[in-house]
Design a protein around this motif. Structure first.
Motif, PDB file in Angstrom:
ATOM      1  N   VAL A  21      38.653  28.810  34.075  1.00 45.74           N
ATOM      2  CA  VAL A  21      39.501  29.891  33.560  1.00 45.74           C
ATOM      3  C   VAL A  21      39.370  29.926  32.044  1.00 45.74           C
ATOM      4  O   VAL A  21      39.669  28.931  31.365  1.00 45.74           O
ATOM      5  N   ASP A  26      40.584  43.594  29.077  1.00 45.77           N
ATOM      6  CA  ASP A  26      40.219  43.120  30.412  1.00 45.77           C
ATOM      7  C   ASP A  26      39.654  41.708  30.376  1.00 45.77           C
ATOM      8  O   ASP A  26      39.852  40.925  31.307  1.00 45.77           O
ATOM      9  N   LYS A  76      41.657  38.026  32.183  1.00 47.82           N
ATOM     10  CA  LYS A  76      41.131  36.988  33.071  1.00 47.82           C
ATOM     11  C   LYS A  76      41.276  35.589  32.474  1.00 47.82           C
ATOM     12  O   LYS A  76      40.845  34.611  33.071  1.00 47.82           O
TER      13      LYS A  76
END
Length: 266
Positions: free
Chosen positions: A9, A205, A209
């Motif tokens: 991540v 965007d 994430k």
């Protein structure tokens, strides 16, 4: 590694580190940094300009006689950290770094292990300002009866309105005595929305994430962080234009994307 650590991540602190050419990042962070640079080729330059802005602000504060700094949302240690800049200007200055990322705090503690007398690391969150102020390490190094500089740079645009970042900053500035200062920086998307309305969400965007989505604000929304304070000239401006060196070094293609200001508590 901290519990529940997931290197897949992207992490905002490590993305920034990758932008600066650091080594404390993983493949997911570098991919995010590369994607941001693809969308906005000036992104690495913005990151470097931001570090330079912080340096100019800290040197100004030291020149005004400030000898204690509370850096909230500090991010990963890099070249010319706040304590290093402050100590060059005023040896013995006290600096407390605050971050909610255990990995960031672990790196910072390793860097600062040799200087516990003047520098400390507090694992806390901007959204809990009362806990920052009450922390034993904060109280050990910061005297709130003396002028203080609070830095909230590169962090406010990661706190949504629902978490009331304006209220958090007010708690911190209310705790400062007169003559203290606030240093902020903040991403705005006003110009992007005006000049590139079709792709202004692309960079958002990428951060969506990551571990902390970005929440750009308008100029008016950023100026609210300075309520009750007296901004130093030139006010809230592009970070590359704030107290630039003489002769000035300005890139004409640097847009008003990252704004900064330094303000004094009267």
């Amino acid at each position: 590694m901290p519990p529940n650590f997931d290197a897949s991540v992207p992490n905002i602190a490590r993305i920034y580190d990758a932008m600066l050419g650091g080594k404390d990042n993983f493949a997911a962070d570098r991919e995010a940094a590369d994607r941001l640079t693809e969308l906005e080729p000036l992104s690495p330059l913005y990151a470097r300009q931001h570090r330079e802005y912080i340096g100019r602000a800290v040197r100004l504060m030291a020149g005004y006689g400030i000898r204690q700094f509370l850096d909230v949302g500090t991010g990963l240690p890099t070249m010319d950290n706040v304590h290093q800049i402050a100590h060059r200007q005023a040896p013995g200055s006290h600096v407390v770094y605050v971050d909610n990322d255990p990995n960031v705090c672990a790196h910072a503690r390793a860097l600062l292990a040799d200087d516990p007398g003047t520098v400390a690391v507090v694992e806390e969150d901007l959204r809990r300002p009362e806990r920052i102020l009450a922390h034993l390490e904060t109280r050990r190094l910061i005297d709130f009866d003396e002028p203080l500089c609070v830095l909230a740079t590169g962090v406010l645009h990661f706190v949504p309105d629902a978490d009331d970042p304006h209220g958090s900053i007010k708690v911190l500035t209310d705790a400062m005595c007169p003559g203290s200062h606030l240093v902020i920086s903040h991403i705005t998307d006003e110009e992007v929305r005006r000049t590139r309305p079709d792709d202004n969400r692309s960079g958002m965007d990428v951060f969506a994430k990551s571990n902390a989505p970005m929440h750009p604000r308008t100029r008016a929304g950023i100026e609210r962080f300075l309520d009750g304070l007296e901004p130093h000239d030139p006010g809230l401006v592009c970070i590359s234009q704030w107290r630039m060196p003489d002769p000035p070094v300005i890139r004409e293609d640097l847009r008003e994307v990252w704004l900064g200001a330094v303000a004094r508590k009267p």
